[in-house]
Design a protein around this motif. Sequence first.
Motif, short mmCIF file in Angstrom:
data_model
loop_
_atom_site.label_atom_id
_atom_site.label_comp_id
_atom_site.label_asym_id
_atom_site.label_seq_id
_atom_site.Cartn_x
_atom_site.Cartn_y
_atom_site.Cartn_z
N TYR A 90 0.82 -1.22 0.00
CA TYR A 90 0.00 0.00 0.00
C TYR A 90 0.85 1.27 0.00
N VAL A 91 1.85 1.28 0.87
CA VAL A 91 2.64 2.51 1.02
C VAL A 91 3.80 2.51 0.02
N GLY A 92 4.30 1.32 -0.31
CA GLY A 92 5.43 1.22 -1.23
C GLY A 92 6.78 1.32 -0.54
N LEU A 93 6.76 1.19 0.79
CA LEU A 93 8.01 1.28 1.57
C LEU A 93 8.60 -0.12 1.72
N GLU A 94 9.86 -0.29 1.29
CA GLU A 94 10.43 -1.63 1.26
C GLU A 94 11.00 -2.09 2.60
N ILE B 2 0.04 17.94 5.10
CA ILE B 2 -0.59 16.63 5.28
C ILE B 2 -0.79 16.37 6.77
N VAL B 3 -2.05 16.12 7.17
CA VAL B 3 -2.36 15.97 8.59
C VAL B 3 -3.05 14.61 8.83
N ASP B 4 -2.38 13.76 9.57
CA ASP B 4 -2.93 12.45 9.91
C ASP B 4 -2.12 11.93 11.10
N ASP B 5 -2.78 11.27 12.06
CA ASP B 5 -2.00 10.76 13.20
C ASP B 5 -1.20 9.51 12.83
N SER B 6 -1.46 8.93 11.68
CA SER B 6 -0.68 7.78 11.24
C SER B 6 0.45 8.23 10.33
N SER B 7 1.69 7.92 10.75
CA SER B 7 2.84 8.31 9.92
C SER B 7 2.82 7.57 8.58
N MET B 8 2.29 6.34 8.58
CA MET B 8 2.21 5.58 7.33
C MET B 8 1.22 6.23 6.36
N MET B 9 0.12 6.77 6.89
CA MET B 9 -0.84 7.46 6.02
C MET B 9 -0.24 8.75 5.47
N ARG B 10 0.53 9.45 6.30
CA ARG B 10 1.14 10.69 5.81
C ARG B 10 2.12 10.38 4.67
N THR B 11 2.91 9.30 4.88
CA THR B 11 3.86 8.88 3.83
C THR B 11 3.12 8.47 2.56
N THR B 12 2.02 7.73 2.74
CA THR B 12 1.24 7.24 1.59
C THR B 12 0.66 8.41 0.79
N ILE B 13 0.07 9.36 1.50
CA ILE B 13 -0.56 10.50 0.82
C ILE B 13 0.50 11.29 0.06
N GLU B 14 1.64 11.53 0.69
CA GLU B 14 2.71 12.28 0.01
C GLU B 14 3.18 11.53 -1.23
N SER B 15 3.36 10.22 -1.08
CA SER B 15 3.86 9.42 -2.20
C SER B 15 2.84 9.39 -3.36
#
Lengths: 155, 120
Positions: free
Chosen positions: A79-83, B5-18
Amino acid sequence: MDTKQLEFEKTVNVFINSIEKYFNKLTDTPIQTHPPFIKQPDDLVLKECTGMIGISGSKMGLVYISGGMELFRDLILQYVGLEKPTTSDMLDMAGELSNVVAGNVRESYGREFMISIPIVFQGSPDKLKFPKDVPIYVIPFDWDGHEAYMVIGLK
Amino acid sequence: MKLLIVDDSSMMRTTIESHLNNFGFEIVGHAGNGREALELVTAKRPDFVTLDITMPEMDGIECLEEIMKIAPDTKVMIITALSDKYTGLEALKKGAREFLYKPVTPEQLKEGFDSMISHH
């Protein structure tokens, strides 16, 4: 069929639909759920990595999703693409999965079904605090070769 | 165009940016709760904000109200797991321009931003 059994089936189905939707939407691999069962709070199974949500409002209790680090590592990869996610990333993903599965249940239970921010933990805490006299439903599932559990204790 | 980008999940913040990489945004910051978000809105004046609702310290709805007081032209996209219709309507009434339910796909994010940018 008695009322308790009907309630059990309704609750289980709402949560199964929610978690199936999550994996179907974000990954190429659907989950496989196994027959749910009821367990006592002192006798619960936890995997390495757990995300937990407190429920208040129209219902009270806890929902948690627990899986091995590999499940969350692979979910992040897809989902995130982080390896190479860190342990902190995998715990964060467990919290986010629990948040989305519980939050999506509001489609069925309405806005009075309130969810907390996720609490995440690695390994087993000393004790999980479920409300008294609440049936605890365990829904085992597999995703992409990884075994996990969704546990629901609501009244 | 500046994005926060505002989200308490760091993984969601990374995902949205990506997933928004191709839009050419200048990412002016990530925030894990509403209070941090307000500080960044005040300091950086982003054009766009993606905003989660269920967060510690200050939730997304309260944060949205405050953003609309500080910088009412900010285009806010709510991205939340709270899938009841009331929450979406409440956010739109309070000034959000777009609303997405988690889990959110890259395609949904891109469509949402295409729509917001076309009205920018």
